[in-house]
Design a protein around this motif. Structure first.
Motif, PDB file in Angstrom:
ATOM      1  N   LEU A   1      32.483 -66.925  67.750  1.00 47.69           N
ATOM      2  CA  LEU A   1      31.042 -66.758  67.993  1.00 47.69           C
ATOM      3  C   LEU A   1      30.567 -65.438  67.409  1.00 47.69           C
ATOM      4  O   LEU A   1      29.509 -65.367  66.769  1.00 47.69           O
ATOM      5  CB  LEU A   1      30.753 -66.815  69.488  1.00 47.69           C
ATOM      6  CG  LEU A   1      29.304 -66.496  69.876  1.00 47.69           C
ATOM      7  CD1 LEU A   1      28.349 -67.558  69.360  1.00 47.69           C
ATOM      8  CD2 LEU A   1      29.174 -66.338  71.390  1.00 47.69           C
ATOM      9  N   VAL A   2      31.343 -64.375  67.610  1.00 43.14           N
ATOM     10  CA  VAL A   2      30.980 -63.071  67.064  1.00 43.14           C
ATOM     11  C   VAL A   2      30.959 -63.116  65.546  1.00 43.14           C
ATOM     12  O   VAL A   2      30.077 -62.524  64.902  1.00 43.14           O
ATOM     13  CB  VAL A   2      31.946 -61.982  67.582  1.00 43.14           C
ATOM     14  CG1 VAL A   2      31.737 -60.666  66.838  1.00 43.14           C
ATOM     15  CG2 VAL A   2      31.758 -61.779  69.077  1.00 43.14           C
ATOM     16  N   ALA A   3      31.915 -63.810  64.943  1.00 45.30           N
ATOM     17  CA  ALA A   3      31.919 -63.959  63.484  1.00 45.30           C
ATOM     18  C   ALA A   3      30.629 -64.615  63.006  1.00 45.30           C
ATOM     19  O   ALA A   3      30.021 -64.184  62.015  1.00 45.30           O
ATOM     20  CB  ALA A   3      33.127 -64.794  63.045  1.00 45.30           C
ATOM     21  N   VAL A   4      30.195 -65.656  63.715  1.00 43.84           N
ATOM     22  CA  VAL A   4      28.957 -66.362  63.357  1.00 43.84           C
ATOM     23  C   VAL A   4      27.763 -65.425  63.481  1.00 43.84           C
ATOM     24  O   VAL A   4      26.899 -65.364  62.589  1.00 43.84           O
ATOM     25  CB  VAL A   4      28.773 -67.595  64.259  1.00 43.84           C
ATOM     26  CG1 VAL A   4      27.401 -68.223  64.032  1.00 43.84           C
ATOM     27  CG2 VAL A   4      29.876 -68.616  64.003  1.00 43.84           C
ATOM     28  N   LEU A   5      27.688 -64.684  64.575  1.00 49.15           N
ATOM     29  CA  LEU A   5      26.544 -63.801  64.811  1.00 49.15           C
ATOM     30  C   LEU A   5      26.469 -62.699  63.758  1.00 49.15           C
ATOM     31  O   LEU A   5      25.391 -62.421  63.208  1.00 49.15           O
ATOM     32  CB  LEU A   5      26.651 -63.188  66.208  1.00 49.15           C
ATOM     33  CG  LEU A   5      26.573 -64.172  67.386  1.00 49.15           C
ATOM     34  CD1 LEU A   5      26.857 -63.462  68.702  1.00 49.15           C
ATOM     35  CD2 LEU A   5      25.224 -64.865  67.445  1.00 49.15           C
TER      36      LEU A   5
END
Length: 519
Positions: free
Chosen positions: A181-185
């Motif tokens: 999720l952090v990678a996406v954000l």
């Protein structure tokens, strides 16, 4: 456009095919917070803490010691599906559903229990919506960016699937962790800050922000630009409250956004960051009585580790740097060797003078994560499929690697080598991701020799959608493999009749610069 949605659909189906790991302390801790906030109206996880060792102990009560960003996103999803899960007909199906996976239960375990099946189903549904779907959409964004940069549709598709399926991003896109999720954000925030407009490719120099005395006709464009700044601030803020170590990378992208878009973005980004930071402060006040507390400071089982240095951080260690990059234990490049193509791509890309700021971000974000976790005495991350801590840096490596493949697609040697490395990476990533009912333990340093290969030899394959249809062992993965092969064959052929964008060759001297009309 059809190719874009085919990539998104394939990635989502692959992420959804393998069920999230049961009995995983990290995931359970985050899900416990969701259940406590919705069912009990409190951040205390006292009712659920028996299923995890990742918890904080404060004034006689237990709390999740994880950053709450991922759990916050799961709250509205769980609140919406809870009435359905509590319906008697659905309750009656829990035991029947769980029996499909009876062969994967431990002989000395507690067996099938309705509450465990319900918990696992909630975990799966929340993972699909909060982690898997954003990760699949990010794969589509990755493909779109490559095409905007002049990469033809076939190598752009290969790059997007390479990132989504042939790196450690894959297993964490299908589990209730915050890393993907952090990678996406972070990646989405970077692209939004990079993109000058929806009509211009990213290879052109962004237009200068309009002056303060813009005309009335320029107001709508300025308003859209400010909204984009708010979104970037929101994304970066949510990345930080989902994984605190994302703060250095978020700062790098934030400074880049101000450099590329102008200081007028500063109030917009600050406005966007108010929501996630405000939620974090409210949570910390409710749980620990202070606005800037960190749950790890009250960790019940890891006090010694978290009180070494600054929250386990000391100085960069060679063992950790090597372990996160090339080791069999947790090495990123050991599992995804095709990402090594990013190294020559950095050298080539740096020679595009009008794109140096972008290439600097693509370099500094991975270095920020690597140095941060390379300084931790717990760099391996417990039970994990690969280096889970540094999963957020992967798109920033995969993009340069994919650009090198795209720009050199006409070179047969590079094309064959790249496809071979991506194929090997796909096999390595998915063999580890599907071995056993838990991710490899940190007690097993020879991960492949002592865990992955023995699990496959014994037919101990992670619970997956194939088992719903009474398939077992490695055979249960055949539908997944068939789906991937079919999609790759389809994507190899042009789906659109439009003339593809010409692919520039790799420069041998000075890279081309944008023509004066675009400056």
């Amino acid at each position: 456009m059809r190719r874009l949605w085919l990539i998104i659909g394939l990635l989502f189906c692959c992420y959804a095919y393998i069920l999230p790991r049961w009995s995983d302390w990290n995931q359970n801790s985050r899900l416990n917070l969701v259940l406590a906030l919705v069912d009990d109206g409190t951040p205390r996880i006292d009712r659920y803490v028996a299923n995890t060792g990742d918890y904080a102990l404060y004034r006689g009560h237990t709390y999740s010691d994880k950053p709450p960003g991922l759990s916050f996103l799961g709250i509205p999803i769980y609140a919406a599906i809870r009435p359905l899960l509590d319906a008697p007909p659905v309750q009656a199906q829990f035991e029947r559903l769980g029996s499909r996976f009876a062969d994967t239960f431990r002989a000395d375990g507690s067996g099938l229990q309705t509450d465990k099946v319900r918990f696992a189903l909630v975990q799966y549904l929340l993972t699909l919506v909060v982690v898997a779907l954003p990760a699949a959409l990010c794969g589509g964004l990755f493909f779109w960016v490559l095409q905007r940069m002049g990469i033809d549709s076939v190598p752009a598709s290969i790059g997007a699937l390479g990132y989504g399926l042939a790196t450690s991003a894959a297993p964490y896109a299908g589990n209730f962790y915050a890393h993907q999720l952090v990678a996406v954000l972070l990646f989405t925030a970077f692209v939004l800050a990079w993109l000058p407009s929806e009509q211009l490719p990213l290879t052109s120099v962004p237009q200068q922000p309009p002056p303060d005395h813009v005309t009335r006709s320029g107001q709508p464009a300025l308003q859209r630009d400010m909204i984009r700044g708010v979104i970037v601030g929101l994304l970066l803020g949510w990345a930080v409250i989902s994984e605190y170590p994302a703060a250095p990378a978020a700062a790098i992208i934030g400074f880049y956004a101000l450099y590329r878009r102008g200081r007028r973005w500063l109030p917009a980004m600050m406005l966007g960051g108010i929501l996630p930071i405000g939620l974090l402060i409210g949570y910390d006040l409710a749980a620990f009585g202070t606005p800037w507390s960190i749950g790890y400071a009250y960790s019940a089982l890891w006090q010694e580790q978290h009180h070494t240095g600054f929250m386990s951080l000391t100085m960069p260690q060679w063992e950790a740097i090597w372990g996160l990059t090339f080791s069999e234990f947790r090495g990123l490049f050991f599992r995804a060797p095709w990402l090594l193509l990013a190294l020559p791509a950095y050298w080539i890309g740096w020679r595009w003078r009008d794109r140096r700021a972008e290439w600097l971000v693509l370099l500094l974000v991975p270095l920020a994560f690597l140095l941060f976790y390379g300084s931790s005495i717990m760099w391996w991350g417990g039970f994990a499929a690969g280096p889970r801590y540094i999963v957020p840096l992967i798109p920033f490596l995969a993009l340069p690697a994919s650009l090198l493949i795209g720009y050199g697609w006409h070179l047969i040697g590079l094309r064959v080598s790249a496809l071979g490395l991506i194929g090997i990476s796909f096999v390595l990533v998915w063999m580890e991701a599907t071995a056993g009912q838990l991710f490899p333990s940190d007690a097993v340093r020879a991960t492949w020799r002592e865990y992955v290969i023995p699990a496959w030899q014994q037919g101990d394959i992670a619970r997956n959608a194939g088992m719903v249809f009474n398939l077992s062992g490695p055979i249960s993965l055949l539908p997944l493999l068939g789906m991937v092969i079919t999609a790759v064959i389809v994507l190899w052929r042009p789906l659109e009749q439009a003339t593809p964008t010409p692919v520039p060759s790799i420069p041998t001297t000075q890279p081309p610069v944008s023509p004066p009309a675009q400056r």
